[in-house]
Scaffold this active site. Structure first.
Site, PDB file in Angstrom:
ATOM      1  N   GLY A 111     -14.190   5.942  -8.013  1.00 50.68           N
ATOM      2  CA  GLY A 111     -12.913   6.330  -8.625  1.00 50.68           C
ATOM      3  C   GLY A 111     -11.737   6.268  -7.674  1.00 50.68           C
ATOM      4  O   GLY A 111     -10.739   6.964  -7.859  1.00 50.68           O
ATOM      5  N   CYS A 170       0.524   3.314   3.192  1.00 52.46           N
ATOM      6  CA  CYS A 170       1.228   2.693   4.333  1.00 52.46           C
ATOM      7  C   CYS A 170       2.728   2.928   4.214  1.00 52.46           C
ATOM      8  O   CYS A 170       3.411   3.149   5.223  1.00 52.46           O
ATOM      9  CB  CYS A 170       0.912   1.199   4.397  1.00 52.46           C
ATOM     10  N   HIS A 209      -8.686   7.765   2.604  1.00 52.82           N
ATOM     11  CA  HIS A 209      -8.105   9.107   2.618  1.00 52.82           C
ATOM     12  C   HIS A 209      -9.177  10.132   2.307  1.00 52.82           C
ATOM     13  O   HIS A 209     -10.146   9.849   1.615  1.00 52.82           O
ATOM     14  CB  HIS A 209      -6.938   9.225   1.634  1.00 52.82           C
ATOM     15  N   CYS A 267       0.837  -1.201   0.000  1.00 52.94           N
ATOM     16  CA  CYS A 267       0.000   0.000   0.000  1.00 52.94           C
ATOM     17  C   CYS A 267       0.875   1.255   0.000  1.00 52.94           C
ATOM     18  O   CYS A 267       1.705   1.443   0.894  1.00 52.94           O
ATOM     19  CB  CYS A 267      -0.914  -0.016   1.219  1.00 52.94           C
ATOM     20  N   HIS A 324      -4.093   0.915   8.368  1.00 58.77           N
ATOM     21  CA  HIS A 324      -4.646   0.615   7.049  1.00 58.77           C
ATOM     22  C   HIS A 324      -6.126   0.273   7.143  1.00 58.77           C
ATOM     23  O   HIS A 324      -6.507  -0.772   7.662  1.00 58.77           O
ATOM     24  CB  HIS A 324      -3.889  -0.545   6.391  1.00 58.77           C
TER      25      HIS A 324
HETATM   26  P1  AMP Z   1      -8.092   8.538  -5.028  1.00 58.96           P
HETATM   27  O1  AMP Z   1      -8.381   8.558  -6.503  1.00 58.96           O
HETATM   28  O2  AMP Z   1      -9.174   9.154  -4.221  1.00 58.96           O
HETATM   29  O3  AMP Z   1      -7.692   7.172  -4.568  1.00 58.96           O
HETATM   30  O4  AMP Z   1      -6.870   9.512  -4.839  1.00 58.96           O
HETATM   31  C1  AMP Z   1      -5.550   9.100  -4.668  1.00 58.96           C
HETATM   32  C2  AMP Z   1      -4.717  10.358  -4.629  1.00 58.96           C
HETATM   33  O5  AMP Z   1      -3.449  10.014  -4.135  1.00 58.96           O
HETATM   34  C3  AMP Z   1      -4.512  11.017  -5.997  1.00 58.96           C
HETATM   35  O6  AMP Z   1      -4.992  12.373  -5.930  1.00 58.96           O
HETATM   36  C4  AMP Z   1      -2.998  10.952  -6.182  1.00 58.96           C
HETATM   37  O7  AMP Z   1      -2.473  12.092  -6.822  1.00 58.96           O
HETATM   38  C5  AMP Z   1      -2.494  10.819  -4.765  1.00 58.96           C
HETATM   39  N1  AMP Z   1      -1.217  10.154  -4.619  1.00 58.96           N
HETATM   40  C6  AMP Z   1      -0.842   8.962  -5.124  1.00 58.96           C
HETATM   41  N2  AMP Z   1       0.414   8.653  -4.763  1.00 58.96           N
HETATM   42  C7  AMP Z   1       0.839   9.685  -3.980  1.00 58.96           C
HETATM   43  C8  AMP Z   1       2.056   9.981  -3.288  1.00 58.96           C
HETATM   44  N3  AMP Z   1       3.107   9.139  -3.317  1.00 58.96           N
HETATM   45  N4  AMP Z   1       2.148  11.135  -2.590  1.00 58.96           N
HETATM   46  C9  AMP Z   1       1.107  11.990  -2.555  1.00 58.96           C
HETATM   47  N5  AMP Z   1      -0.064  11.772  -3.167  1.00 58.96           N
HETATM   48  C10 AMP Z   1      -0.194  10.649  -3.878  1.00 58.96           C
HETATM   49 ZN    ZN Z   2      -2.390   1.257   3.620  1.00 58.90          ZN
END
Ligand code: AMP
Ligand code: ZN
Length: 114
Positions: A93, A7, A100, A4, A46
């Site tokens: 999505g 994580c 989060h 993850c 998680h």
């Molecule tokens: P979701 O589509 O709601 O799952 O959003 C996931 C979010 O995580 C997206 O806006 C990505 O740009 C962000 N994201 C993915 N990897 C990272 C990372 N390593 N650091 C910061 N944000 C991230």
């Molecule tokens: Zn996680």
């Protein structure tokens, strides 16, 4: 969870631009911001999505919203307003399967949710 990405951020294996941290909650800047302000707030433990929140997590979820409130106030965008989004599952999505909350702001957002 081993695979993850969030994580790994909690464990410090992947770097992040941290905005807030305590023993249960981490907030960091989204790597691909959708607006001038785009912060992600996560529980350190998680939990896959809203669907996997257990009743015993209700304090934690309340604390996450208190953190969101405090970030908005401390970073100075509480009064101008912002949006909080949690995408859940395929239709929602959700790309990262670790619960989060997106804090999005810094500009007037669109009127439509979808
Ligand atoms: P979701 O589509 O709601 O799952 O959003 C996931 C979010 O995580 C997206 O806006 C990505 O740009 C962000 N994201 C993915 N990897 C990272 C990372 N390593 N650091 C910061 N944000 C991230
Ligand atoms: Zn996680």
């Amino acid at each position: 969870m081993e695979d993850c990405v969030f994580c790994k951020i909690v464990d410090g294996k992947i770097p992040s631009n941290k905005v807030f941290e305590n023993d249960e909650i981490l907030a960091f800047k989204d790597i691909n911001p959708a607006a001038p302000i785009h912060i992600l707030v996560i529980p350190k433990k998680h939990i896959k999505s809203i669907n996997e929140i257990e009743n015993k997590d209700e304090d934690l979820i309340g604390k996450i919203f208190a953190v969101i409130r405090d970030i908005a106030k401390e970073q100075g965008f509480a009064d101008e307003g912002y949006r909080v989004i949690s995408n859940c599952g395929i239709n929602g999505g959700q790309e990262v399967p670790h619960l989060h909350f997106h804090i999005i702001g810094g500009k007037k957002l669109g009127d439509k949710i979808v």
